[in-house]
Enzyme design. Sequence first.
Site, short mmCIF file in Angstrom:
data_model
loop_
_atom_site.label_atom_id
_atom_site.label_comp_id
_atom_site.label_asym_id
_atom_site.label_seq_id
_atom_site.Cartn_x
_atom_site.Cartn_y
_atom_site.Cartn_z
N HIS A 63 2.92 16.85 8.31
CA HIS A 63 3.05 15.39 8.38
C HIS A 63 1.96 14.85 9.28
O HIS A 63 1.98 15.09 10.49
CB HIS A 63 4.44 15.01 8.94
CG HIS A 63 5.56 15.41 8.03
ND1 HIS A 63 6.04 14.59 7.04
CD2 HIS A 63 6.27 16.56 7.96
CE1 HIS A 63 7.03 15.22 6.39
NE2 HIS A 63 7.18 16.41 6.92
N LEU A 64 0.99 14.14 8.68
CA LEU A 64 -0.13 13.62 9.47
C LEU A 64 0.15 12.22 10.01
O LEU A 64 -0.61 11.71 10.82
CB LEU A 64 -1.42 13.63 8.65
CG LEU A 64 -1.96 15.02 8.31
CD1 LEU A 64 -3.23 14.91 7.46
CD2 LEU A 64 -2.26 15.82 9.58
N ASN A 95 5.48 10.75 3.28
CA ASN A 95 6.42 9.83 3.93
C ASN A 95 5.79 9.11 5.11
O ASN A 95 6.27 9.13 6.24
CB ASN A 95 7.72 10.54 4.35
CG ASN A 95 7.49 11.70 5.29
OD1 ASN A 95 6.41 12.26 5.37
ND2 ASN A 95 8.52 12.06 6.04
N HIS A 180 12.57 18.72 -0.74
CA HIS A 180 13.38 18.87 0.49
C HIS A 180 14.81 19.03 -0.03
O HIS A 180 15.46 18.05 -0.39
CB HIS A 180 13.21 17.62 1.35
CG HIS A 180 14.18 17.50 2.49
ND1 HIS A 180 13.78 17.51 3.79
CD2 HIS A 180 15.53 17.35 2.52
CE1 HIS A 180 14.85 17.37 4.58
NE2 HIS A 180 15.91 17.27 3.83
N ASN A 282 15.30 19.21 10.56
CA ASN A 282 16.06 19.29 9.32
C ASN A 282 15.19 19.96 8.27
O ASN A 282 14.13 19.42 7.95
CB ASN A 282 16.47 17.89 8.86
CG ASN A 282 17.46 17.95 7.70
OD1 ASN A 282 18.07 18.98 7.44
ND2 ASN A 282 17.61 16.84 7.02
N ASP A 309 5.72 22.64 8.33
CA ASP A 309 6.49 21.38 8.42
C ASP A 309 6.18 20.70 9.75
O ASP A 309 7.08 20.20 10.44
CB ASP A 309 8.00 21.62 8.27
CG ASP A 309 8.76 20.31 8.02
OD1 ASP A 309 10.00 20.35 8.02
OD2 ASP A 309 8.11 19.26 7.86
#
Lengths: 435, 327, 180
Positions: A63-64, A95, A180, A282, A309
Site C-alpha cells: 500500500h503506497l 485503495n 482479500h 486484517n 501487505d
Amino acid sequence: MKRLLKGGRVIDPVNGIDGVHDILIDGDRIAAVGRDLPADGASVIEIPGDLVVCPGFIDMHVHLREPGQEHKETVASGTASAVAGGFTAVACMPNTAPVNDNANVTAYILSKAAEANLARVHPIGAVSRESKGELLADIAELKNAGCVAITDDGHPVKTAMLMRRAMEYAGMFGMPLIEHCEDPSLKGDGVAHEGYMAATLGLRGMPGACEALGVERGILLSELTGSAFHVAHMSARASLRAVRKGKEAGVRVTCEVAPHHFTLTDEALGSPIPYDTNTKMNPPLREAADRDAMLSGLADGSVDVIATDHAPHHYDEKKVEFDRAPFGIIGLETAIPLSLDRLVHSGLIRLPRLVELFSVNPSRILGIAGGSLSIGAPADVTIIAPDLRVRIDASRLRSRSKNTPFDGWDLRGGVAATLVGGRPVFVNPEAHLAL
Amino acid sequence: MSAPVITKVDEIPAVTSLRRKDLLGISDMAADEITLVLDTAEAMKEIGSRPIKKVPALRGKTVVNLFFEPSTRTRTSFEIAEKRLSADTLNIAIASSSVVKGETLADTALNLEAMQPDMIVLRHSSSGACHLLSRICRSAIINAGDGMHEHPTQALLDAFTIRERKKRLEGLKVAIVGDLLHSRVLRSNIHLLTKMGADVWVCGPPTLIPTDIRRFGVRATSRVDEAVADADVIMLLRIQLERMEGAFFPSLREYFNVFGMTEARLRLAKPDVMIMHPGPMNRGVEIASEVADGPYSVILDQVANGVAVRMAVLYLLAGGAEHETAA
Amino acid sequence: MPVVMDADRIARTLTRIAHEIVERNKGVDDLALVGVRTRGVHLARRLARTLKEITGDEVPTGALDITLYRDDLMRHAVGPQPLVRRTEIPFSIDDRKILLVDDVLYTGRTTRAALDALIDFGRPRGIQLIVLVDRGHRELPIKADYVGKNLPTAPDQSVQVRLQESDNRDEVVLEQGGAA
C-alpha cells in the site's frame, strides 16, 4: 554503461542456475551469465562468496497510500523503503483516495514512481468503481494504463455475481483477480483472531473460517470462469486446505503469505506489550496451528508467494485503544530478514525456493517482466546477505510510518544491494559491497 | 509471625505490598496479592461502622475518577472509598460524543497528568484502555472496567463477599451464568476464583460462551441444572437487550426459560448457597424477582463490600510499587 | 542478647500496674482499656483479667490498629505498605477514661497516631498511657502515665518484647543493631 558482478552465488531457478557465476550487465539489461566472464570494459564489482545474487524480488502486495494519504506514505518513500528491503518492483493496491479505478489515478501513480526512480511500480486496479462493489471499473482502461491485476483489497468483492463477472472480464486480458478473502457478516466488528487470546484480552474475534469462506468462493468462481484467482495475505489453515484442494483439482488458484503470518501468532497481542496496536492487522495474527500451516505451505509449494501487505499508518493513528486502531503494519524492510531467519536458517526451505517465492512466482502471476536473470531480461537484481546480522530499528526505516511489531528484533539475514535496470538503487553499508 | 522489626514508628511489621504500580487486571496478580487485598479490606470494612467514617491515610492525595462509560454504582463506590481515606477526589464523566469529536484517550490522559493526580480510576469501553493509560501516565491506574477485558475490583469484592460467609474460597463450587462472551466481570472472576482454588463452572447459550473457555481452567456447559447442582455460590451476569439483535438468542423470554435463575433451579444447589449479581439486574431475565429478593441473595452485601475492597486497593497502591508492573 | 525482663518479672510488673490503676482512678468505674496492635492488645487483656481479680469488675477492652494514622505513611516514594488490621472497639468511648496500652514507648509517634484514632471514635473524658517499657528518645511531647520499666537505650539498639500469646514466651530483650 557495463557492469560485471563478479563472484557471488547466483540463484536463477528459471534458468537452472545455482552456483558461483558472473553476471554482465549492459545498460539496463542482462548481457551475459557465466563463469569467469571477461571484464571487457565493464566496471567490475567483486561480490563476496557469502552473498547471493538473485533476480529482483517483487512485492506484489504493497500500500503506497498515494494519492490521498501522503501522511502515511508516498510513492517516493514507499519505493525507497522497497529497495532498502531488497525489492526491485512492487505492485501497489488501489485503495487510495481516490481509489485507483481509472486511468488518471493509475497514470498519477506511475508518474510519481518515475519521478522517484527507485523500485518499479506495477499498479493494481480496482474491481469495481470506487471499490464499492456495485459496478465494474473500467478494467480495459486500467489495463492499458498499466495495471497488472484487479482487486477491491481492503475488503472482499461485494457479491459472488460481481466477482464472477470481474473474473470473466479481466480474464480477457489475462489479469488475475486478487482477493482479500473474508465473509463480512462473520467478521462483524472483530479486531483479532477468535481464540483464546481474544477471549483473554476481551477483544472481538474473527475466526479463520471467515477467511476460508472467501477463499472457497473465489476458487469455485475461478473454476467456473477459468480465470486466475489469487488469495491475498492468506493466514488460516482452513484457507490453505482449500487452496491445496483447488490446486489438486486443477483450478487456477495461487496464494501469498505475509512474513508476519509465518512468524507471529496471536500471543503477540498479549506480550511483550499487551494490546500493542502494531499487532493489529486484517487478517489477524492467528493461533500457532495456523502459523504452522503457513510454514508447511511455504515448504511444500502450496504457497506461491511471500508478499508483505505493507500497510503504513501514522503514529497518531496507532496510538489509540486497540479496537479503534486501523488495521495494518509495514513490512517492506523486514521481509527479507524474517524470511532468511525463519525460513532458510531454520532449515524449512532452501534459497532457490526463496527466490521462487519472492521473484519467479510473483512475476509469473502478474505477467510482468522479471523473475529470472535471462539474457536480455531487465537487469533487476537483488543481492542478499544470508549471514548478515540485522537488528531492526524502526526509527531508521525509510518508510514514512514506523508501525512494525519487529522493532528491536535481531535477525540473521539481510539485503546487501538492490539494482533496478542495472542501476544500484540501494547499497547496504553493512554488507561491504563496493557498489 | 516473624520477630518484630523496629521501624521508624516503633515496631510495626512491614509486610508485602502489591507488586505493581497499577491494578489493571486480576490476570497478572498472584494469589498472595489477592489475599492481601481481601485481608486489608476486612480492616477497612470496620471504618464504615464508626461514627467518623474517615481515616487520614490518603490525606493530600488526588484521585481522579475518569469514567468514559456511565456508571452510578461503581463510581459512587470509588468516590466513597476515596473520601473515607481522606483523599481529594475529582470526577470526570466523559460523554461519548466528546470522544467521537475530539481528544484521544492518550491526549485526555496527558492533559490530566499535567495536573499530577496520584491515581486515576479509569472505566472505558475499549479493552486494553487501562494498559494504554498505564504506558502513558506516571499516576497509578486502577481499572474500573475496560471493555470486555476485566473489572478487577468487582471480582475482588465478590471474593470478599464469598469469603466473609464461607470463610474460604478454595474448593467451593461457583457457577457463573449469563452473557459470558461480553462480560469483563466474568473474566476477572474466573482468574481470581481459579487462582484461589475454587471449582468454577460457567454456563450460558453456546453463542455466548467464549472460544477456548476451558483453557481458563473452568468447566463450561449450556445446561444450567448441571452448573448449579450442589453449587456453593451462583453468580448471575447481566443480559443485554442488544444481544438479541445480534442473534445470540431469540428472545429474553426464552433466555429466562432456559437459563434464568428461578427458585426451582436454586433448589438444586447447596442449602446455604449464595446468590450474587454484579448489577444492575434485569429482573425476569437472568434472575427471578423472588430469588433476587430472597434469603439467599447477598447482592446488597456485595455493594456494601465494594467500598471496603476499593479502600483496600487504593491504600495498597497509593504507597507506590516496589517493582514496576511487568508488561 | 541480654534478657531485660523475664516472664516472672513481666507478670509482677503488670500486677503492680493494675494496682496503680485502681489507686489512681479510685476504682475502675468508667475505665476502658484499649490496646495498640499487636502486643498492646495482649497486655491490655492481661490487665483486664488482673483488674477483674482485684476488683471483681469487668473493664471493657478493645483493640486499636493505628496503621492508617501513622505519620510516615505514603512518605516513601516507593515502598511496601504496612499491613492494616481490624480495629475492634465494641463499646462507646464517650465520657470514659481510656487506658491506652502499648508494649514499648520510644519516639512517641505511635501514641500520637493512637490518640488521633481514638478521637475519631468519640470524646473520652481522658486518656492515660500504659507502657511495659519506656526506652527514651522521645521525638514528640508524649509521656506515659504508667511505666513497667524504664530502660535507657542507645539509638542503635532495639527492644524486643515477646509475649506468650504471639511469640510463645514472655520476655523483653535488648538487642544490638536496630533493624531498618
